[in-house]
Design a protein around this motif. Structure first.
Motif, PDB file in Angstrom:
ATOM      1  N   THR A 112       0.990  -1.352   0.168  1.00 35.35           N
ATOM      2  CA  THR A 112      -0.065   0.100   0.101  1.00 35.35           C
ATOM      3  C   THR A 112       0.804   1.221   0.104  1.00 35.35           C
ATOM      4  N   ALA A 129      -7.843  -0.005   2.253  1.00 36.65           N
ATOM      5  CA  ALA A 129      -8.661  -0.199   1.009  1.00 36.65           C
ATOM      6  C   ALA A 129      -8.868   1.248   0.521  1.00 36.65           C
ATOM      7  N   ASP A 130      -8.743   2.375   1.096  1.00 36.97           N
ATOM      8  CA  ASP A 130      -8.691   3.624   0.350  1.00 36.97           C
ATOM      9  C   ASP A 130      -7.911   4.158  -0.420  1.00 36.97           C
ATOM     10  N   LYS A 138      -5.251   2.535  -6.477  1.00 35.25           N
ATOM     11  CA  LYS A 138      -4.443   1.410  -7.345  1.00 35.25           C
ATOM     12  C   LYS A 138      -4.086   2.048  -8.587  1.00 35.25           C
TER      13      LYS A 138
END
Length: 608
Positions: free
Chosen positions: A209, A249-250, A253
């Motif tokens: 991440t 998750a925020d 990508k």
């Protein structure tokens, strides 16, 4: 590389436990009771108060980290001094979830500590922290100090000062010059609230991440949005790693060439894997650049297409076979010969003595045929168990795939893990004594490393010698952001020995047949301008075909914001001087967040 990932996971696990062991304690004659943040940070990388107790250090909380092993928060002083070398921010390490919030005005008492991410042996710079902290919240809901803007104008073009020779090349004791050097500039902002705007992504989002952006979009840019690393003395100073204080998750990508539009802001941290890192409490909006995977052209009837592809620890349990097959068939256009690196044995990382990889290779060959490709045949040599490095138990090795409808393999029995291939002269032509074979496998150059696989092929009646390599990795080298400048590249020593062995073997082929077509390829783990490459090329025996491309196109791997060369195809004089070859670095992996390998394959086409 897998070794880097393994080291990273271990490091994140033990970071808190190693905090004390990795601390740099400096005894200062002065005692400080109540000090400002800039007094703690000082004008060098090491706090003048390191190892001392400080009391009632005032600041506004600018960020809170509630996850991982390095939990704590950042404070920034609202009463800045006039010295641009002294940071006004500092990290307070709590080890557990902090009981403060952004906007709290606090006073902190504790011990000033210099923590070296990765430990002192890593050569990394240190992060100034307050540890064993007692925190008092004075008030809440205060405005956070305005973020310092980091942009192309503020970041110097020179990367780092030369280290102090009296301190083994360390820059720790040097007075910071933030207007002269990029690393000094970032250090002068350590722990402060900073922001970047409309920044282009130069390393795709990874499994941890995080991603990299550049604040200098014109700096060594390539046409696909990346930043090319072209020499040891020409660093890309605009690179900056981005992490997030929010939920994983925020996190966007992103691919290379995408843009984080608007403002990305938060405290400036320093991490083991990346150095200066903006830990964002505010993330820009991802604007996709539309980057697409490349497809090379199909070889003509009279051209031999030879490729190299690192498939990243491929074993039968992986779910990427169909993807790799589609890449070979569609993006690489089914080369006549494919040298694969990082093929693991039949049970992958299970360490039970298994060395055969026939199931791994056959699964890939079947997937290629199912994808509409040729019915490749293959040749390889199983290594001695645990002798070739890589993931323990995986027994990685190189493998030749070849299309029997276009090219034939010349088998000569006797090659195994410990037998050295030789070269003889038969009717005026060079010939291998064993095929497939290994090059000088007992040489210390190959200790705990992959041995080169050599094979003799025939294309339209003409012999072609192919040597598949996977040289020692860069693991253990000091980072570009190291406290030692220039950083030491200790891993080169083994690659230099390996390059010399391969070069000697190629010269033996050329001694027996000056016009022999020799292709040396694989994951060389070094740059086209490196001494490793120069040793491979020594005496004109080989030449890196990567250098036939424009400088902005020379990359096969993207690491910490730098698009760089690790995979290469080198060619003998008869191929080079025929001027009848084409080279393509086919970008299908390194720039994408959903990559199936961290390497881009390479394709050479020529007429033997």
């Amino acid at each position: 590389m897998p070794s880097r990932r393994t080291a990273r996971i271990a490091a994140l696990t033990v970071a808190a436990a190693c905090s004390a062991a990795s601390a740099v304690v400096v005894t200062s004659p002065a005692h400080a009771d109540t000090v400002r943040v800039h007094d703690i940070q000082g004008t060098t990388r090491i706090s003048p108060l390191a190892g001392q107790q400080v009391t009632d250090v005032a600041g506004i909380v600018t960020g809170v980290r509630t996850y991982g092993s390095s939990r704590g928060f950042w404070i920034q002083d609202t009463q800045a001094d006039a010295d641009p070398a002294t940071s006004e921010g500092v990290f307070v390490f709590t080890g557990s979830t902090p009981k403060v919030a952004v906007g709290d005005s606090v006073t902190v008492s504790g011990t000033v500590t210099e923590f070296v991410p990765g430990g002192t042996s890593s050569g990394n710079q240190s992060l100034t922290e307050i540890t064993r902290a007692t925190v008092t919240v004075v008030s809440s809901g205060n405005a956070v100090p305005a973020a310092t803007v980091v942009n192309a104008r503020s970041v110097p073009d020179d990367y780092a000062p030369a280290g102090d020779t009296a301190a083994n090349g360390s820059v720790n004791g040097l007075t910071l010059k933030p207007a002269a050097y990029a690393l000094d500039y970032y250090e002068s902002l350590e722990g402060m609230n900073v922001q970047v705007s409309d920044t282009r992504v130069v390393t795709a989002t990874d499994p941890f991440t995080e991603l990299w952006v550049t604040v200098k979009p014109r700096e060594n840019a390539n046409r696909r949005g990346g930043t090319v690393y072209g020499s040891y003395t020409s660093q890309n100073t605009g690179r900056l790693q981005i992490q997030s204080l929010g939920a994983a998750a925020d996190f966007p990508k992103a691919n290379v060439g995408d843009v984080l539009k608007g403002t990305t802001a938060g405290p400036l941290d320093y991490t083991q894997f990346g150095g200066y890192t903006l830990v964002a409490s505010q993330l820009g909006t991802l604007e996709q650049g539309g980057l697409e995977r490349e497809t090379t052209r199909k070889q003509s009837r009279g051209e031999l297409a030879v490729a190299t592809y690192n498939v990243e620890n491929l074993d039968p349990s992986d779910g990427t076979f169909a993807d790799h097959a589609a890449a070979i068939v569609n993006n690489l256009q089914s080369p006549d010969i494919v040298a694969l690196e990082e093929i693991q044995d039949n049970n992958g990382a299970t360490n039970d003595g298994t060395v055969a990889a026939d199931q791994t290779v056959q699964k890939l060959v079947d997937a290629i045929k199912a994808a509409g490709g040729p019915a490749y045949e293959w040749r390889s040599i199983d290594p001695v168990n645990l002798a070739d490095g890589g993931q323990p138990g995986g027994n990685i090795r190189q493998v030749f795939l070849f299309n029997p409808e276009r090219v034939s393999f010349t088998d000569r029995a006797g090659g195994d893990a410990t037998t050295a291939a030789g070269v003889t002269k038969v009717r005026g032509k060079a010939q291998l004594t064993v095929s497939p074979g290994r090059i000088d496998p007992a040489n210390d150059a190959w200790k705990d490393s992959r041995k080169p696989l050599v094979g003799e092929f025939s294309f339209r009646g003409k012999p072609v010698f192919v040597i598949a390599n996977h040289f020692a990795s860069k693991g253990g080298d000091q980072a570009l952001h190291s406290q030692y400048q220039p950083p030491t590249r200790g891993s080169e020593t083994q690659r230099h020995l390996q390059a010399t062995v391969v070069n000697t073997f190629v010269k033996e082929i050329l001694k027996n047949q000056k016009s022999a077509a020799v292709v040396t390829l694989g994951d060389i783990n070094d740059f086209e301008f490196s001494d490793t490459t120069k040793l491979l090329e020594d005496g004109g025996a080989l030449w890196s075909a990567f250098k036939s491309l424009p400088r902005s196109e020379r990359y096969s791997y993207v690491f910490q914001g730098n698009a760089q060369v690790l995979d290469q195809i080198l060619i003998s004089p008869s191929i080079r001087w025929s001027c009848d070859f084409t080279y393509d670095s086919v970008h299908i992996n390194s720039e994408f967040n959903d990559q199936i390998s961290d390497h881009d394959p390479q394709v050479l086409r020529f007429r033997p």
